[in-house]
Write an enzyme that holds these catalytic residues in place. Structure first.
Site, short mmCIF file in Angstrom:
data_model
loop_
_atom_site.label_atom_id
_atom_site.label_comp_id
_atom_site.label_asym_id
_atom_site.label_seq_id
_atom_site.Cartn_x
_atom_site.Cartn_y
_atom_site.Cartn_z
N VAL A 99 0.85 -1.18 0.00
CA VAL A 99 0.00 0.00 0.00
C VAL A 99 0.89 1.23 0.00
O VAL A 99 1.89 1.27 0.72
CB VAL A 99 -0.93 0.02 1.23
N CYS A 100 0.56 2.19 -0.82
CA CYS A 100 1.25 3.47 -0.83
C CYS A 100 2.76 3.25 -1.06
O CYS A 100 3.15 2.51 -1.96
CB CYS A 100 0.96 4.19 0.49
#
Length: 329
Positions: free
Chosen positions: A108-109
């Site tokens: 994520v991210c």
């Protein structure tokens, strides 16, 4: 039902929202499934507490070094500490090891930086938070970095964009694992959309940056976004501003990076996306309200920007709300 082992990797200065979106969604799936379907674990270096970027402290549930496979999913969170994590040989080495024992690997991210350091994104298409995409691409030319989508799946590796995209990708995993009914129930309890399509753009023109610095361009931008159904041809906009079409185009390219025509098309398409998600207006009415001559013209513009037809977008976004814009049925 055998529980799927889901390991989320955290580290110092990780983003709390990255972690919580994943873990909360999976635990909620356990609560609403026929039986608990996920075994969720936060693994940290040495199993020690980590202080998130927000300043809050999370207790690790297991030492990353002691996690063994097989795993269903290994997910690396992002955060302002991602560069230090990506430079940490212990973290990177164990992520690489566990990836070999996992059915599915995700980030994520800026967690993509850790996957990249582990060599898990080599030769793949991947995304990350739009602010860090250029850095990831520059440091890892072997990765096809695409900053536009919310998440990208390439083989068994999924990379998600910034922060709340963790929610989108986790709902997608729940739907993949246990069907749309459970994913929809989790989304309802989270009071969110079922999920945004993975190829939806990370950034909207309404949020991606400050208004244009040029006063004339700002006035036109405000007019365009506020009146998508008006005559927004370059000729009409230039006449209204008292400048030539050529000069207006030059100003738009300088201050928005787009020609007036492209800006208008995107503004109308994003306005249509909002109506698709928030109302039950028929497609023809949305097309008219957003300045498209026909529903087919809307469909073509929508596919160009989002990669999916508006009907599919509405299925993944809308909550069958009644129209608040009058009866156009």
């Amino acid at each position: 039902m055998t529980q799927r082992r889901m390991v989320v990797v955290g580290y110092h200065a990780a983003e709390l929202v990255d972690i919580a979106c994943v873990t909360s969604s999976l635990i909620m799936a356990n609560a609403h499934g026929a039986s608990p379907c996920y075994d969720v674990c936060l693994a940290t270096p040495s199993g020690l507490p980590v202080t998130c970027g927000s300043g809050l402290t999370l207790q690790g549930q297991q030492a990353l070094e002691r996690v063994t496979g097989p795993l269903d999913t290994l997910l690396v969170s992002g955060g302002i500490g991602h560069e230090e994590a990506a430079a940490n040989r212990v973290i990177v080495g164990h992520v690489r090891r566990l990836a070999r024992e996992s059915r599915r690997v995700a980030s994520v991210c800026t967690g993509a930086a850790v996957l990249a350091a582990a060599g898990l994104l080599d030769g793949r298409r991947a995304t990350t938070h739009w602010q860090f995409a250029h850095t990831l691409a520059a440091r890892h030319p072997e990765i096809a970095v695409d900053a536009r989508p919310i998440f990208i799946r390439d083989g068994n590796v999924t990379t998600a964009a910034g922060v709340t995209s963790a929610l989108d990708v986790t709902l997608a995993f729940i739907e993949e694992d246990h069907g749309p009914a459970l994913a929809r129930q989790v989304a309802r309890n989270l009071v969110t959309y079922l999920q945004r399509p993975g190829n939806q753009a990370q950034m909207s023109m309404f949020t991606e940056g400050p208004p244009p610095g040029d006063g004339l361009v700002k006035r036109i931008v405000d007019h365009v976004t506020g009146h998508p159904d008006a005559d927004l041809s370059t000729a009409a906009l230039a006449a209204g501003a008292g400048v030539s079409e050529r000069h207006l185009t030059r100003l738009f390219l300088k201050h928005t990076g787009q020609t007036p025509g492209r800006f208008v098309r995107r503004a109308r398409t994003e306005a249509a996306a909002h109506l698709l998600a928030s109302t039950s207006l028929p497609m023809a009415a949305i097309a008219a309200r957003c300045g498209f001559g026909t529903a087919e013209a809307l469909r073509q513009a929508f596919v160009d920007l989002y990669g999916i037809p508006p009907s599919r977008y509405r299925l993944t976004q809308a909550t069958a709300l009644p129209s608040s814009f009058g009866d156009d049925r």
